[in-house]
Design a protein around this motif. Structure first.
Motif, short mmCIF file in Angstrom:
data_model
loop_
_atom_site.label_atom_id
_atom_site.label_comp_id
_atom_site.label_asym_id
_atom_site.label_seq_id
_atom_site.Cartn_x
_atom_site.Cartn_y
_atom_site.Cartn_z
N LEU A 66 -2.90 1.12 -1.27
CA LEU A 66 -2.80 2.56 -1.05
C LEU A 66 -3.01 3.39 -2.32
CD1 LEU A 66 0.19 2.42 1.41
CD2 LEU A 66 -2.01 3.46 1.94
N LYS A 67 -3.28 2.75 -3.45
CA LYS A 67 -3.52 3.50 -4.69
C LYS A 67 -4.75 4.39 -4.56
CE LYS A 67 -3.70 0.22 -7.83
NZ LYS A 67 -3.68 -0.45 -9.15
N PRO A 68 -4.77 5.54 -5.27
CA PRO A 68 -3.81 6.00 -6.27
C PRO A 68 -2.65 6.79 -5.66
CG PRO A 68 -5.69 7.50 -6.20
CD PRO A 68 -5.99 6.39 -5.22
N TRP A 69 -1.47 6.57 -6.22
CA TRP A 69 -0.27 7.30 -5.83
C TRP A 69 -0.09 8.48 -6.79
CZ3 TRP A 69 3.07 6.19 -1.74
CH2 TRP A 69 2.80 5.02 -1.04
N ARG A 70 -0.37 9.68 -6.30
CA ARG A 70 -0.27 10.89 -7.14
C ARG A 70 1.15 11.45 -7.19
NH1 ARG A 70 -4.70 10.27 -10.13
NH2 ARG A 70 -6.59 10.17 -8.88
N LYS A 71 1.80 11.54 -6.04
CA LYS A 71 3.14 12.14 -5.95
C LYS A 71 4.19 11.05 -5.75
CE LYS A 71 1.06 16.16 -5.96
NZ LYS A 71 1.02 16.99 -7.18
N GLY A 72 5.38 11.32 -6.21
CA GLY A 72 6.48 10.35 -6.10
C GLY A 72 7.52 10.63 -7.17
N PRO A 73 8.26 9.63 -7.58
CA PRO A 73 8.12 8.20 -7.32
C PRO A 73 8.87 7.73 -6.07
CG PRO A 73 9.79 8.56 -8.99
CD PRO A 73 9.24 9.91 -8.64
N ASN A 111 -0.14 16.15 0.26
CA ASN A 111 -0.38 14.86 -0.38
C ASN A 111 0.26 13.75 0.44
OD1 ASN A 111 0.07 12.68 -2.78
ND2 ASN A 111 -1.63 14.02 -3.30
N ASN A 112 1.10 12.91 -0.15
CA ASN A 112 1.67 11.78 0.61
C ASN A 112 3.02 12.11 1.24
OD1 ASN A 112 3.58 11.61 -1.49
ND2 ASN A 112 2.46 10.01 -2.57
N GLY A 113 3.43 13.38 1.15
CA GLY A 113 4.66 13.79 1.83
C GLY A 113 5.92 13.69 1.01
N TYR A 114 5.81 13.45 -0.31
CA TYR A 114 7.02 13.33 -1.13
C TYR A 114 7.94 14.53 -0.92
CZ TYR A 114 10.17 13.38 -5.14
OH TYR A 114 11.31 13.45 -5.92
N TYR A 115 7.40 15.74 -1.00
CA TYR A 115 8.23 16.94 -0.86
C TYR A 115 8.77 17.06 0.56
CZ TYR A 115 6.16 18.21 -5.35
OH TYR A 115 5.75 18.21 -6.65
N PRO A 132 -6.12 17.21 4.35
CA PRO A 132 -7.28 16.52 4.91
C PRO A 132 -7.66 15.27 4.12
CG PRO A 132 -8.02 18.40 3.64
CD PRO A 132 -6.51 18.40 3.57
N SER A 133 -6.72 14.35 4.00
CA SER A 133 -6.97 13.10 3.27
C SER A 133 -6.43 11.93 4.07
CB SER A 133 -6.30 13.14 1.89
OG SER A 133 -6.29 11.84 1.31
N ALA A 134 -7.33 11.04 4.49
CA ALA A 134 -6.90 9.87 5.26
C ALA A 134 -6.01 8.95 4.42
CB ALA A 134 -8.13 9.11 5.77
N LEU A 135 -6.35 8.81 3.12
CA LEU A 135 -5.57 7.93 2.26
C LEU A 135 -4.15 8.45 2.07
CD1 LEU A 135 -5.36 5.47 0.39
CD2 LEU A 135 -6.09 6.96 -1.50
N PHE A 136 -4.00 9.74 1.78
CA PHE A 136 -2.66 10.30 1.60
C PHE A 136 -1.87 10.23 2.91
CE2 PHE A 136 -4.46 13.17 -1.98
CZ PHE A 136 -4.40 12.11 -2.86
N ASN A 137 -2.57 10.42 4.03
CA ASN A 137 -1.91 10.28 5.32
C ASN A 137 -1.34 8.88 5.48
OD1 ASN A 137 -1.21 10.19 8.07
ND2 ASN A 137 -2.98 11.35 8.71
N LEU A 138 -2.09 7.87 5.07
CA LEU A 138 -1.61 6.49 5.20
C LEU A 138 -0.46 6.19 4.24
CD1 LEU A 138 -5.00 4.62 5.71
CD2 LEU A 138 -3.31 5.25 7.45
N GLN A 139 -0.49 6.80 3.05
CA GLN A 139 0.67 6.68 2.15
C GLN A 139 1.92 7.24 2.83
OE1 GLN A 139 -0.21 8.52 -1.62
NE2 GLN A 139 -1.75 7.01 -2.18
N PHE A 140 1.75 8.40 3.47
CA PHE A 140 2.86 9.01 4.21
C PHE A 140 3.36 8.06 5.30
CE2 PHE A 140 3.99 11.19 8.16
CZ PHE A 140 5.13 11.87 7.77
N GLU A 141 2.43 7.49 6.08
CA GLU A 141 2.81 6.59 7.17
C GLU A 141 3.55 5.37 6.63
OE1 GLU A 141 2.72 7.16 10.28
OE2 GLU A 141 1.50 8.99 10.29
N PHE A 142 3.11 4.88 5.48
CA PHE A 142 3.76 3.73 4.84
C PHE A 142 5.22 4.03 4.54
CE2 PHE A 142 4.79 1.66 0.69
CZ PHE A 142 4.83 0.34 1.12
#
Length: 300
Positions: A66-73, A111-115, A132-142
């Motif tokens: 799922l990289k790159p992880w922009r938001k987090g940790p 982004n990946n939903g951190y907030y 509108p990012s499939a990758l960030f959506n999948l990070q969120f789902e993870f």
């Protein structure tokens, strides 16, 4: 504009050759999770999910896909996902100014939903994320697959331009790190306003430049970003907000972004802030002042 049609079309994004293997991996993860135990989760600076009886190698491989992880940790089991941004620095700045209890919330550019996950601790009515990012959506789902929240939280492959056509309006809209990527910032502010209920508010985070003049920087590149169109002085930003017909604006604060907050880690690919600034970190690589962010609350 038919939002359901757009969302249906964008479901095809998950079939892209770089995305489809991740979808398969996440589906396999859900099957494996039936035999894992989720002990607890904590919505602290690091969003922490405690697991037992889990397959660490499989989990690590999934997170790396799922990289790159922009938001987090995030910390999932024993795996620490050290994201590029320490997103809690921004969030902790905003917390004293937020009232989200029993509110319908939208996070634009989530982004990946951190907030969004951090919002859960404030007991909102619902949380929706647009990005509108499939990758960030999948990070969120993870991450969301481990969090059993009673609060409705969902992710839509949409952008700010879809807000006026969405089926609901919101009490609070978060718009963080988006405005300077738009070619018409006043129109974008009007679009945000169109998504608010009466008396609603926007939490705005955007880049500004120092100065008392009513001007804006319009660079071809800024900190190696090609898609930055206007960076205003605070006075200019207030003018834009007034033209967008918000009834009131409250200044929350401003802060320069440093390499403590944004930096390269093993969980991203490519460069980060240290490569976008000069050697003394006093200017961007193009010679502009370094990134300065301000935080505002806008009232409908």
């Amino acid at each position: 504009m038919n939002i359901e049609e757009i969302l249906k079309e964008r479901e095809e994004w998950f079939k892209w050759k770089n995305i489809a293997p991740i979808v398969t991996q996440l589906n396999n993860l859900k099957l494996k999770m039936k035999n894992w135990k989720i002990d607890s989760f904590f919505l602290n600076n690091t969003i922490e999910i405690n697991l037992s009886n889990y397959d660490k190698d499989f989990l690590l491989n999934t997170a790396k896909m799922l990289k790159p992880w922009r938001k987090g940790p995030f910390k999932v089991g024993d795996i620490f996902i050290d994201s590029e941004w320490k997103s809690y620095i921004k969030w902790n700045t905003l917390i004293p100014f937020l009232d989200l209890e029993n509110k319908d919330i939208l996070d634009v550019g989530c982004n990946n939903g951190y907030y969004m996950f951090r919002m859960l601790e404030m007991d909102p009515k619902s949380i929706t994320g647009f990005d509108p990012s499939a990758l960030f959506n999948l990070q969120f789902e993870f991450i969301n697959s481990f969090i059993n929240s009673k609060i409705k939280i969902e992710y839509k492959l949409l952008g700010v331009e879809h807000i006026p056509y969405y089926h609901k309006k919101f009490d609070v809209i978060f718009c963080m790190g988006v405005l300077y990527h738009r070619k018409d910032p006043i129109d974008m502010l009007k679009t945000l306003k169109a998504g608010l209920k009466k008396g609603g508010e926007v939490i705005l985070d955007t880049l500004i430049i120092e100065g008392n003049e009513e001007v804006a920087l319009s660079p071809l590149r800024y900190a190696k970003m090609k898609n930055v169109y206007f960076i205003p002085t605070l006075k200019t930003l207030y003018n834009w907000i007034k033209r967008a017909n918000f009834s009131d604006v409250k200044f929350i604060g401003k802060r320069y972004t440093t390499t403590n907050e944004q930096r390269k880690t093993d969980w991203i690919e490519g460069e980060s802030l240290e490569s976008f600034l000069n050697k003394t970190q006093t200017k961007t690589i193009e010679g502009y002042d370094p990134p300065l962010r301000c935080y505002l609350k806008l009232k409908n």
